[in-house]
Write a protein that holds these residues in place. Structure first.
Motif, PDB file in Angstrom:
ATOM      1  N   GLU A 261       0.842  -1.207   0.000  1.00 53.21           N
ATOM      2  CA  GLU A 261       0.000   0.000   0.000  1.00 53.21           C
ATOM      3  C   GLU A 261       0.870   1.248   0.000  1.00 53.21           C
ATOM      4  N   ARG A 262       1.893   1.233   0.860  1.00 50.57           N
ATOM      5  CA  ARG A 262       2.757   2.417   0.959  1.00 50.57           C
ATOM      6  C   ARG A 262       3.519   2.637  -0.345  1.00 50.57           C
ATOM      7  N   GLN A 263       3.875   1.537  -0.997  1.00 47.11           N
ATOM      8  CA  GLN A 263       4.592   1.660  -2.276  1.00 47.11           C
ATOM      9  C   GLN A 263       3.661   2.154  -3.375  1.00 47.11           C
ATOM     10  N   CYS A 264       2.466   1.487  -3.465  1.00 48.28           N
ATOM     11  CA  CYS A 264       1.547   1.770  -4.574  1.00 48.28           C
ATOM     12  C   CYS A 264       0.899   3.132  -4.441  1.00 48.28           C
ATOM     13  N   ALA A 265       0.538   3.497  -3.189  1.00 53.05           N
ATOM     14  CA  ALA A 265      -0.214   4.746  -3.022  1.00 53.05           C
ATOM     15  C   ALA A 265       0.625   5.939  -3.442  1.00 53.05           C
ATOM     16  N   ASP A 266       1.932   5.822  -3.287  1.00 55.64           N
ATOM     17  CA  ASP A 266       2.839   6.895  -3.689  1.00 55.64           C
ATOM     18  C   ASP A 266       2.366   8.242  -3.148  1.00 55.64           C
ATOM     19  N   THR A 267       1.997   8.235  -1.870  1.00 56.90           N
ATOM     20  CA  THR A 267       1.476   9.468  -1.273  1.00 56.90           C
ATOM     21  C   THR A 267       2.443  10.011  -0.225  1.00 56.90           C
ATOM     22  N   GLY A 268       3.705   9.680  -0.367  1.00 51.39           N
ATOM     23  CA  GLY A 268       4.681  10.198   0.565  1.00 51.39           C
ATOM     24  C   GLY A 268       4.623   9.552   1.936  1.00 51.39           C
ATOM     25  N   MET A 269       4.070   8.329   2.020  1.00 47.32           N
ATOM     26  CA  MET A 269       3.944   7.664   3.315  1.00 47.32           C
ATOM     27  C   MET A 269       5.264   7.008   3.677  1.00 47.32           C
ATOM     28  N   GLY A 270       5.978   7.629   4.562  1.00 49.10           N
ATOM     29  CA  GLY A 270       7.289   7.087   4.884  1.00 49.10           C
ATOM     30  C   GLY A 270       7.416   6.672   6.323  1.00 49.10           C
ATOM     31  N   GLY A 271       6.287   6.395   7.000  1.00 57.56           N
ATOM     32  CA  GLY A 271       6.322   6.038   8.413  1.00 57.56           C
ATOM     33  C   GLY A 271       7.023   4.711   8.640  1.00 57.56           C
ATOM     34  N   SER A 272       7.410   4.484   9.901  1.00 56.27           N
ATOM     35  CA  SER A 272       8.103   3.230  10.195  1.00 56.27           C
ATOM     36  C   SER A 272       7.096   2.118  10.484  1.00 56.27           C
ATOM     37  N   MET A 273       7.543   0.892  10.281  1.00 54.39           N
ATOM     38  CA  MET A 273       6.689  -0.271  10.550  1.00 54.39           C
ATOM     39  C   MET A 273       7.435  -1.146  11.548  1.00 54.39           C
ATOM     40  N   GLY A 274       6.731  -1.598  12.582  1.00 53.76           N
ATOM     41  CA  GLY A 274       7.388  -2.415  13.598  1.00 53.76           C
ATOM     42  C   GLY A 274       6.482  -3.523  14.086  1.00 53.76           C
ATOM     43  N   VAL A 275       7.063  -4.416  14.868  1.00 52.69           N
ATOM     44  CA  VAL A 275       6.341  -5.591  15.366  1.00 52.69           C
ATOM     45  C   VAL A 275       6.319  -5.576  16.890  1.00 52.69           C
ATOM     46  N   ILE A 276       5.167  -5.968  17.455  1.00 52.76           N
ATOM     47  CA  ILE A 276       5.061  -6.231  18.892  1.00 52.76           C
ATOM     48  C   ILE A 276       4.642  -7.691  19.040  1.00 52.76           C
ATOM     49  N   VAL A 277       5.388  -8.433  19.831  1.00 46.14           N
ATOM     50  CA  VAL A 277       5.014  -9.828  20.088  1.00 46.14           C
ATOM     51  C   VAL A 277       4.306  -9.871  21.444  1.00 46.14           C
ATOM     52  N   ASN A 278       3.023 -10.167  21.411  1.00 48.11           N
ATOM     53  CA  ASN A 278       2.233 -10.187  22.646  1.00 48.11           C
ATOM     54  C   ASN A 278       2.030 -11.628  23.112  1.00 48.11           C
ATOM     55  N   GLN A 279       1.765 -11.752  24.400  1.00 46.28           N
ATOM     56  CA  GLN A 279       1.504 -13.055  25.024  1.00 46.28           C
ATOM     57  C   GLN A 279       2.671 -14.017  24.867  1.00 46.28           C
ATOM     58  N   ALA A 280       3.890 -13.475  24.922  1.00 45.99           N
ATOM     59  CA  ALA A 280       5.069 -14.346  24.875  1.00 45.99           C
ATOM     60  C   ALA A 280       5.219 -15.046  26.229  1.00 45.99           C
ATOM     61  N   LEU A 281       5.687 -16.284  26.194  1.00 46.14           N
ATOM     62  CA  LEU A 281       5.865 -17.022  27.455  1.00 46.14           C
ATOM     63  C   LEU A 281       7.202 -16.687  28.109  1.00 46.14           C
ATOM     64  N   SER A 282       8.116 -16.116  27.331  1.00 43.28           N
ATOM     65  CA  SER A 282       9.414 -15.720  27.890  1.00 43.28           C
ATOM     66  C   SER A 282      10.000 -14.627  26.984  1.00 43.28           C
ATOM     67  N   ARG A 283      11.028 -13.970  27.496  1.00 46.52           N
ATOM     68  CA  ARG A 283      11.721 -12.951  26.695  1.00 46.52           C
ATOM     69  C   ARG A 283      12.284 -13.599  25.432  1.00 46.52           C
ATOM     70  N   ARG A 284      12.811 -14.792  25.611  1.00 46.93           N
ATOM     71  CA  ARG A 284      13.405 -15.537  24.502  1.00 46.93           C
ATOM     72  C   ARG A 284      12.380 -15.803  23.399  1.00 46.93           C
ATOM     73  N   GLU A 285      11.178 -16.224  23.809  1.00 49.23           N
ATOM     74  CA  GLU A 285      10.141 -16.512  22.817  1.00 49.23           C
ATOM     75  C   GLU A 285       9.751 -15.228  22.078  1.00 49.23           C
ATOM     76  N   GLY A 286       9.695 -14.130  22.799  1.00 54.58           N
ATOM     77  CA  GLY A 286       9.383 -12.839  22.177  1.00 54.58           C
ATOM     78  C   GLY A 286      10.438 -12.468  21.150  1.00 54.58           C
ATOM     79  N   ARG A 287      11.690 -12.563  21.539  1.00 53.85           N
ATOM     80  CA  ARG A 287      12.806 -12.222  20.646  1.00 53.85           C
ATOM     81  C   ARG A 287      12.814 -13.114  19.405  1.00 53.85           C
ATOM     82  N   ASP A 288      12.678 -14.430  19.640  1.00 58.91           N
ATOM     83  CA  ASP A 288      12.727 -15.391  18.522  1.00 58.91           C
ATOM     84  C   ASP A 288      11.612 -15.127  17.512  1.00 58.91           C
ATOM     85  N   THR A 289      10.427 -14.811  18.027  1.00 56.77           N
ATOM     86  CA  THR A 289       9.280 -14.574  17.135  1.00 56.77           C
ATOM     87  C   THR A 289       9.552 -13.344  16.269  1.00 56.77           C
ATOM     88  N   TYR A 290      10.054 -12.282  16.910  1.00 57.64           N
ATOM     89  CA  TYR A 290      10.386 -11.081  16.139  1.00 57.64           C
ATOM     90  C   TYR A 290      11.441 -11.394  15.079  1.00 57.64           C
TER      91      TYR A 290
END
Ligand SMILES: Nc1ncnc2c1ncn2[C@@H]1O[C@H](COP(=O)(O)OP(=O)(O)OP(=O)(O)O)[C@@H](O)[C@H]1O
Ligand SMILES: [Mg+2]
Length: 303
Positions: free
Chosen positions: A195-224
């Motif tokens: 969408e950001r590529q096709c719309a060509d409307t100057g959308m340059g925001g960042s995209m990031g991931v949040i891993v929720n309901q991880a059972l441990s820090r390790r599981e959160g990191r690995d999923t990301y």
């Protein structure tokens, strides 16, 4: 949201929406600074978008930002339940002309403002010219009063979600470590990148991931790591690590009490993770004006 082309070449969200929805430039450019828009999205439903949006908004407010939380889930709007507030009016009512933009912005818990939504909204692409104008009026009202706007979006990659969230300054894709949620998160990253590529409307925001309901820090990191590496390899899209939130029984307990977990259990594992996330986002947003409300001073003890 009403960001005007500046040194960075970025456009405000209202301008980007105008272009996408072919709304005529009816209003003069506002003379106040733009709010930073954070859109919380997911592929799979029920992964924790509403819990994260509400508590992240409160944690950012505790750091001194003026924050408004916007229930943008047009399928199943329910952010008011988690906040424990009664919605006097909803923003879709503004679109129909039944309420003014100022009427639907209410005070939420934890010193945030809140804009309630309504379920079963029609496709945003099919709004009449009047309704589009009204939607932009709501956004402009928000822009003039707050410096951070958190959008709690619906699950999936419907046209409504993609149109409204793609232009956010920060797009947070929420997943859990479950393979089905991770697969759907990948599809979401792909849809927004396209969408950001096709719309060509100057959308340059960042995209990031949040891993929720991880059972441990390790599981959160690995999923990301897994998600970021496939996005880099197949989509050539960088996705930022916005951290993980541990699975914590205090979260459903707070939902049952219709209270944000951060306010009732500020020291629990999930609250600590949300506060760490807010710390990172707050640094990206820049230094807020110093605010010395009692709420700010009390919650500051925990961050
Ligand atoms: N870290 C967590 N630990 C334990 N339970 C959690 C956690 N995060 C969310 N939940 C639970 O998961 C359920 C779904 O959360 P939430 O409503 O925030 O998801 P959602 O992504 O907004 O859902 P929808 O797609 O329907 O909008 C809630 O019952 C909540 O209590
Ligand atoms: Mg939700």
């Amino acid at each position: 949201m009403f960001r005007h082309e500046g040194g960075s070449g970025r456009l405000d969200q209202a301008n980007r929406l105008r272009r996408m929805m072919t709304v005529p430039e009816a209003t003069a450019p506002p003379d106040h600074p733009a709010a930073h828009v954070i859109a919380v999205v997911s592929g799979k439903g029920g992964v924790g978008k509403t819990f994260i949006s509400a508590n992240l908004a409160i944690a950012l407010s505790a750091r001194g930002h003026r924050v408004v939380l916007f229930d943008l889930d047009m399928g199943l709007a329910n952010t008011d339940i988690i906040l424990g507030v009664e919605a006097a009016g909803t923003w879709p009512e503004v679109l129909g002309g039944r309420r003014s933009p100022g009427e639907v912005i209410i005070q939420g818990p934890g010193d945030i403002a809140f804009v309630p939504g309504a379920s079963g909204m029609a496709n945003i692409a099919n709004l009449s010219e009047f309704e589009r104008h009204q939607l932009l009026a709501v956004l402009e009202e928000i822009e003039s009063r707050y410096d951070v706007c958190v959008l709690d979006c619906g699950a999936g990659i419907s046209r409504n979600v993609v149109t409204l969230a793609a232009s956010a300054d920060t797009l947070l894709v929420v997943t859990t470590p479950e393979p089905t949620a991770v697969t759907d998160a990948y599809a979401t990253i792909k849809a927004f990148a396209q969408e950001r590529q096709c719309a060509d409307t100057g959308m340059g925001g960042s995209m990031g991931v949040i891993v929720n309901q991880a059972l441990s820090r390790r599981e959160g990191r690995d999923t990301y790591e897994r998600l970021a590496s496939v996005a880099a390899r197949f989509l050539h899209v960088p996705v930022t690590d916005y951290g993980y939130i541990l699975a914590d029984e205090h979260v459903p307990a707070a939902v049952r009490q219709r209270r944000p977990v951060l306010l009732d259990y500020p020291r629990c594992a999930a609250s600590s993770c949300v506060m760490a996330m807010a710390g990172r986002l707050s640094r990206e947003l820049g230094r807020p004006e110093a605010r010395q409300s009692l709420f700010y001073r009390v919650i500051s003890l925990f961050i």
